[in-house]
Design a protein around this motif. Structure first.
Motif, mmCIF file in Angstrom:
data_model
loop_
_atom_site.group_PDB
_atom_site.id
_atom_site.type_symbol
_atom_site.label_atom_id
_atom_site.label_comp_id
_atom_site.label_asym_id
_atom_site.label_seq_id
_atom_site.Cartn_x
_atom_site.Cartn_y
_atom_site.Cartn_z
ATOM 1 N N LYS A 49 28.050 -36.041 -39.745
ATOM 2 C CA LYS A 49 26.826 -36.814 -39.999
ATOM 3 C C LYS A 49 27.226 -38.284 -40.129
ATOM 4 C CE LYS A 49 22.724 -37.125 -42.975
ATOM 5 N NZ LYS A 49 21.747 -36.775 -41.925
ATOM 6 N N ASN A 77 24.668 -33.310 -37.561
ATOM 7 C CA ASN A 77 23.733 -33.058 -38.653
ATOM 8 C C ASN A 77 22.773 -34.238 -38.814
ATOM 9 O OD1 ASN A 77 22.444 -32.008 -40.878
ATOM 10 N ND2 ASN A 77 24.126 -32.385 -42.308
ATOM 11 N N ALA A 78 21.879 -34.372 -37.847
ATOM 12 C CA ALA A 78 20.831 -35.401 -37.888
ATOM 13 C C ALA A 78 21.394 -36.799 -38.146
ATOM 14 C CB ALA A 78 19.787 -35.038 -38.949
ATOM 15 N N SER A 80 22.239 -40.747 -37.748
ATOM 16 C CA SER A 80 21.449 -41.914 -37.369
ATOM 17 C C SER A 80 22.296 -42.955 -36.644
ATOM 18 C CB SER A 80 20.803 -42.548 -38.610
ATOM 19 O OG SER A 80 21.793 -42.902 -39.553
ATOM 20 N N LYS A 101 22.705 -29.420 -32.097
ATOM 21 C CA LYS A 101 21.954 -30.580 -32.572
ATOM 22 C C LYS A 101 21.017 -30.144 -33.701
ATOM 23 C CE LYS A 101 21.940 -32.278 -27.800
ATOM 24 N NZ LYS A 101 21.100 -32.711 -26.661
ATOM 25 N N GLU A 103 18.191 -31.139 -36.386
ATOM 26 C CA GLU A 103 17.185 -32.126 -36.750
ATOM 27 C C GLU A 103 16.788 -31.926 -38.212
ATOM 28 O OE1 GLU A 103 13.927 -31.933 -34.053
ATOM 29 O OE2 GLU A 103 15.146 -32.397 -32.280
ATOM 30 N N ASN A 104 16.275 -32.976 -38.809
ATOM 31 C CA ASN A 104 15.861 -32.882 -40.212
ATOM 32 C C ASN A 104 14.797 -31.806 -40.391
ATOM 33 O OD1 ASN A 104 17.524 -34.824 -41.336
ATOM 34 N ND2 ASN A 104 16.149 -36.492 -40.787
ATOM 35 N N ASN A 105 14.980 -31.009 -41.413
ATOM 36 C CA ASN A 105 14.061 -29.928 -41.731
ATOM 37 C C ASN A 105 13.541 -30.183 -43.146
ATOM 38 O OD1 ASN A 105 13.450 -27.271 -43.098
ATOM 39 N ND2 ASN A 105 13.768 -26.509 -41.018
ATOM 40 N N TRP A 109 16.422 -30.727 -45.792
ATOM 41 C CA TRP A 109 16.686 -32.065 -45.300
ATOM 42 C C TRP A 109 18.102 -32.520 -45.668
ATOM 43 C CZ3 TRP A 109 18.075 -36.926 -46.763
ATOM 44 C CH2 TRP A 109 17.855 -37.937 -45.827
#
Length: 368
Positions: A49, A77-78, A80, A101, A103-105, A109
């Protein structure tokens, strides 16, 4: 009254020697390990991440491992930053890379356990080998060394995750000594048949072990300890072994300041509160004997208790502990840290006491 304090002091020293010479000695005095390749199919799992710069270095090292049957599961892990872009380029470059991949859950999160679960489910091989994105193996035989410890029954392998040495840095010696002592504890208890933890920077197990305990489900709400809490639940006398051959070590950069290392310690100490009753007891009891040793020694010397009785007791305690930790440090290539053992031990003991009380009033920040 002084005699009673001295007798209690002797009891504490005896208890400490049992820990060092008998329990920790199981690992410290063990023979060196030989590597016998097993060549089991392996999925190397990396969860990252916002680790763009680190994975640029790590992935090529993993791809160059001298092993016949392995894949690399890269979990973004999502992130940025550019981590995902870099992973996608590596996926094009290496045929044995599998990209996951995340994505935010809303429910999970930023939860590393959720990301790891998706990666483990995506892995196609029967055996899983974990390394953090900010780590690296120093040998092309890392996979070979770690998997060499697998047998039909031993399906969890605890490895050693070391920290890089920094020349002329005392805080670096403290961190590496602490890491060496922690590894000595979990390696020794595993050899005794009471495994309780390990290091996610260098850990291997058969995939079925993950699903036997329903993965991280029992502690998914705790955003720390994905490796230690899983092992505390899944590792047993019959299914766990250790690997400490030098070619199996991984390395990562250590914290550079006392405050950043203390924050890391807060997370580690906080996680232990969720261990089984016995494991919490033995860890806390060992710490209590360390604290009691210094407190009682200070009281007895301050009150000028007969030094002819005190000095031999103190000397025997230090001889036994220093000898054990010296052998352990030699196995883990941390020998330079034990030269400062008496000073570092005092710093560690009272730092842990401070961390314990700090954690009573506030929770440490979770891993990213």
């Amino acid at each position: 009254m002084l005699n009673i304090i001295f007798y209690v002091f002797i009891a504490v020293v005896v208890t400490q020697l049992v820990y060092y010479l008998i329990i920790f000695g199981k690992f410290a005095f063990a023979q060196a390990q030989e590597i016998t390749p097993k060549k089991v199919p392996v999925s190397v799992i990396v969860c990252a991440k916002n680790d763009a710069e680190k994975v640029k270095t790590l992935v090529p090292i993993l791809a160059e491992q001298d092993y016949p049957d392995f894949e690399i599961v890269l979990i973004d892990n999502a992130s940025s930053d550019e981590t995902l872009d870099i992973f996608e380029e590596f996926e094009k470059q290496y045929s044995n890379i599998r990209l996951v991949k995340v994505e935010n859950n809303e429910a999970f999160w930023g939860n590393k356990k959720y990301a790891l679960t998706l990666g483990i489910k995506a892995a196609k091989k029967d055996y899983l080998l974990f390394i953090d994105a900010n780590c690296y193996p120093t040998s092309n035989d890392w996979i070979t060394a770690m998997t060499s410890r697998f047998t039909a029954n031993r399906t969890i392998v605890l490895g050693y995750g070391a920290y890089e040495k920094v020349k002329n840095s005392f805080i670096n010696k403290i961190i590496r000594f602490d890491n060496m002592l922690t590894a000595t504890q979990y390696f020794s208890w595993a050899k005794i048949g009471k495994p309780f933890s390990g290091d996610g920077r260098n850990l291997a197990y058969k995939k079925e072990e993950f699903f036997k305990v329903n993965g991280y489900i029992e502690h998914m709400n705790i955003r720390l300890g994905e490796d230690s809490l899983f092992l505390n639940q899944a590792a047993t006398k019959s299914n766990t072994t250790i690997c400490y051959a030098p070619k199996s070590f991984t390395y990562t950069e250590a914290k550079k300041s006392f405050s950043s290392w203390r924050k890391q310690k807060r997370k580690q100490v906080f996680t232990t509160k969720f261990f089984s009753t016995f494991d919490k007891f033995q860890l806390r009891f060992f710490f209590l004997t360390q604290l009691s040793f210094f407190a009682l020694m200070a009281v007895l010397f301050a009150l000028q208790y007969n030094w002819m009785f005190m000095v031999p007791v103190v000397a025997v305690r230090y001889l036994g502990s220093w000898l054990t930790l010296g052998y352990s440090a030699a196995k883990l290539k941390e020998k330079d840290t034990v030269y400062w053992y008496p000073v570092i031990e005092i710093i560690l003991t009272f730092t842990q006491l401070n961390v314990f009380f700090t954690n009573l009033f506030s929770k440490p920040a979770h891993w990213k």
